[in-house]
Motif scaffolding. Structure first.
Motif, PDB file in Angstrom:
ATOM      1  N   ALA A 126      -4.269  -6.725   1.604  1.00 19.49           N
ATOM      2  CA  ALA A 126      -2.920  -6.222   1.867  1.00 19.49           C
ATOM      3  C   ALA A 126      -2.788  -5.702   3.302  1.00 19.49           C
ATOM      4  CB  ALA A 126      -2.583  -5.105   0.884  1.00 19.49           C
ATOM      5  N   ILE A 173      -0.829  -5.746  -3.857  1.00 20.89           N
ATOM      6  CA  ILE A 173      -1.849  -4.829  -3.369  1.00 20.89           C
ATOM      7  C   ILE A 173      -3.224  -5.412  -3.671  1.00 20.89           C
ATOM      8  CG2 ILE A 173      -2.818  -2.510  -3.557  1.00 20.89           C
ATOM      9  CD1 ILE A 173      -0.039  -1.575  -4.504  1.00 20.89           C
ATOM     10  N   LEU A 220       0.819  -1.211   0.000  1.00 19.97           N
ATOM     11  CA  LEU A 220       0.000   0.000   0.000  1.00 19.97           C
ATOM     12  C   LEU A 220       0.852   1.261   0.000  1.00 19.97           C
ATOM     13  CD1 LEU A 220      -2.905  -1.067   2.375  1.00 19.97           C
ATOM     14  CD2 LEU A 220      -2.946  -0.868  -0.115  1.00 19.97           C
ATOM     15  N   ASP A 221       2.073   1.189   0.505  1.00 24.15           N
ATOM     16  CA  ASP A 221       3.047   2.277   0.319  1.00 24.15           C
ATOM     17  C   ASP A 221       3.731   2.040  -1.026  1.00 24.15           C
ATOM     18  OD1 ASP A 221       2.820   3.832   2.760  1.00 24.15           O
ATOM     19  OD2 ASP A 221       3.638   2.085   3.790  1.00 24.15           O
ATOM     20  N   VAL A 222       2.949   2.135  -2.075  1.00 16.70           N
ATOM     21  CA  VAL A 222       3.348   1.659  -3.392  1.00 16.70           C
ATOM     22  C   VAL A 222       4.574   2.412  -3.911  1.00 16.70           C
ATOM     23  CG1 VAL A 222       1.710   3.207  -4.564  1.00 16.70           C
ATOM     24  CG2 VAL A 222       2.481   1.127  -5.708  1.00 16.70           C
ATOM     25  N   THR A 266       4.870  -0.344   4.444  1.00 18.14           N
ATOM     26  CA  THR A 266       4.673  -1.679   3.855  1.00 18.14           C
ATOM     27  C   THR A 266       5.743  -2.019   2.828  1.00 18.14           C
ATOM     28  OG1 THR A 266       3.206  -0.838   2.107  1.00 18.14           O
ATOM     29  CG2 THR A 266       2.188  -1.510   4.194  1.00 18.14           C
ATOM     30  N   ARG A 291      -1.387  -3.120   6.141  1.00 20.15           N
ATOM     31  CA  ARG A 291      -1.519  -1.667   6.052  1.00 20.15           C
ATOM     32  C   ARG A 291      -0.518  -0.953   6.950  1.00 20.15           C
ATOM     33  NH1 ARG A 291      -6.779  -4.091   6.242  1.00 20.15           N
ATOM     34  NH2 ARG A 291      -6.206  -4.537   8.392  1.00 20.15           N
TER      35      ARG A 291
END
Length: 484
Positions: free
Chosen positions: A284, A280, A232-234, A304, A286
């Motif tokens: 996923a 994701i 999620l922290d792409v 993440t 978080r």
């Protein structure tokens, strides 16, 4: 995989030229060859190369003088420079074994997706006085690891990496076990499960053991993130381009394991690979989540995209439970390590000064560079969490590689010696012995170190192997004993 050939009288000679030996060597050339060298402007400057016409032809390759800083892998360039045919060293380079190994390492090509056959290539006779089987063992193991890293994630997801690990174990009759999917929770691996649960292919832990159970225990742990989106922290798109290599730690562990088993070193080897894809989806994990770990410590998720240390934490805790003599983990862990030391010089961390010195000595001898970095205790407080025992990232932009190592140290306590290698696993531009692409770092030096510490009985050697990728269908989730 290119291998050394048997010595042959008809093989074309390669002359290693220095400023000191060039005048005498030039006198041995026939007039036409000497005139050709002069006309082509050949000089005894390191890296200069020339083919002299004749039957057979001769090659001139300039290397450093004995009293200069020597690049012992430089002769590997010959793999790309020489025309197809059989060649031999007419005189000795500074280290014939490393020169021959570099030739094989440089000849590696990843052709899985290339149409058409491979072009004919130069072949090298085994130099006099070298252990050809040992050189081939190392080169074959490195090729195995490079193939795994170079394979894209659509063909090397968690199931395929598991299959490759099990093929390596089966080749040497190692006892293997795999835990997959929801069974990870029941078996005490909550962090591995949390990181990998969002992916289409479930997370898993591969664990295999080989050798005499009463021998000294050496355990290898390798990060097996088959692709890292960042979660999620792409990651930005540029940050994902090479993330097929985020399983480079697992590839390194398998390469080193294959060297050890092929050489029949008298030790008890254990290999533990936590394998996931950091994807994701609605499942996923978080930022801000808190998870327990196998060791019992709770971990707050600060980012993440710092997933590798999470799966390694559970794997290291498992490895540590049997208090091995030596516990080594490999991971493509931090960008901070690349900022500090670049792509070619991986940092390593250990509290054992004697082991660190041995690593440095063997790294220099094997031309497999690494650099010791400190487990700086004051930075440990950067991992503090207000809601859990620790956070998975440090509180700021500084010392990222060190804080990652300190995080991992929290999960090791019983092993007599532990070392963490923060690898890049990739060569951005080709160098002698290192073609562009996936790279196995630190395994060669550690094999040399372990071979010196645990020498095999005279004449004992396992059969050489080739491990191919296997893209098997996903098995039923759960724990499965896969002992051969």
């Amino acid at each position: 995989m290119s291998l050394l050939r048997e010595p042959a009288a008809h093989a074309a000679p390669i002359h290693f030229v220095t400023a000191a030996n060039w005048p005498a060597l030039r006198e041995t050339l026939d007039p036409a060859a000497a005139a050709h060298a002069q006309a082509c402007g050949f000089e005894p400057k390191p890296g200069h190369f020339l083919i002299l016409p004749g039957e057979p032809p001769r090659a001139l390759f300039a290397i450093e003088a004995e009293d200069a800083a020597k690049d012992l892998l430089r002769p590997g360039r010959l793999a790309a420079l020489l025309p197809a045919g059989l060649w031999r060293f007419a005189d000795a380079p500074h280290d014939a074994g490393l020169a021959a190994l570099s030739f094989l390492l440089s000849a590696y090509k990843f052709r899985r997706y290339k149409s058409g056959g491979a072009a004919a290539a130069a072949e090298l006779c085994a130099p006099d006085g070298v252990d050809a089987a040992r050189i081939e063992r190392v080169a074959s193991a490195v090729a195995l690891g490079r193939d795994l890293i170079n394979t894209p994630a659509n063909d090397l997801g968690p199931a395929a990496l598991e299959a490759a690990a099990l093929a390596c174990a089966a080749q040497y009759q190692a006892q293997a076990n795999v835990i997959r999917g929801e069974a990870l929770l029941a078996s005490g691996f909550p962090l591995i499960h949390a990181v990998g649960r969002a992916a289409a292919e479930p997370p898993r832990l591969v664990d295999f053991s080989w050798g005499d159970p009463d021998a000294p225990k050496v355990t290898l742990v390798g990060k097996g993130v088959c692709f890292d989106s960042g979660g999620l922290d792409v990651k930005p798109s540029a940050g994902m381009l090479l993330m097929k290599k985020d399983m480079g730690g697992a590839a390194t562990a398998l390469a080193l394991a294959s060297m050890i088993m092929d050489a029949a070193l008298p030790l008890r080897l254990r290999v533990i690979l936590p394998i996931v894809e950091n994807a994701i989806s609605a499942e996923a994990f978080r930022p801000g989540d808190v998870y327990p770990s196998r060791k019992g410590l709770t971990v707050e998720i600060g980012n993440t995209d710092a997933e590798g240390r999470l799966i390694l934490a559970d794997a290291l805790a498992l490895a540590d439970e049997e208090a091995p003599e030596l516990l080594i983990d490999f991971a493509t862990l931090t960008g901070a390590a690349r900022v500090a030391l670049g792509p070619d010089l991986p940092p390593f961390y250990t509290a054992d000064d004697a082991f660190a010195q041995a690593v440095a000595d063997h790294a220099a001898a094997a031309q497999d560079p690494v650099w010791r970095m400190p487990l700086w205790d004051p930075y440990d407080a950067m991992l503090d969490s207000k809601v859990a025992d620790l956070n998975n990232v440090g509180g700021g932009a500084f010392a990222g590689s060190i804080t990652a190592a300190l995080f991992l140290r929290r999960f090791v306590g019983r092993a007599k010696a532990w070392a963490h290698f923060d690898l890049y696993g990739w060569t951005p531009s080709a160098k002698p012995g290192k073609p562009e692409g996936g790279e196995i770092q630190a395994a060669r030096l550690l094999y040399d170190l372990l071979e010196a510490r645990f020498p095999p009985p005279h004449g004992q050697r396992a059969a050489r192997h080739v491990v191919a990728h296997a893209d098997e269908d996903e098995d039923e989730l759960g724990a499965e004993d896969l002992s051969p």
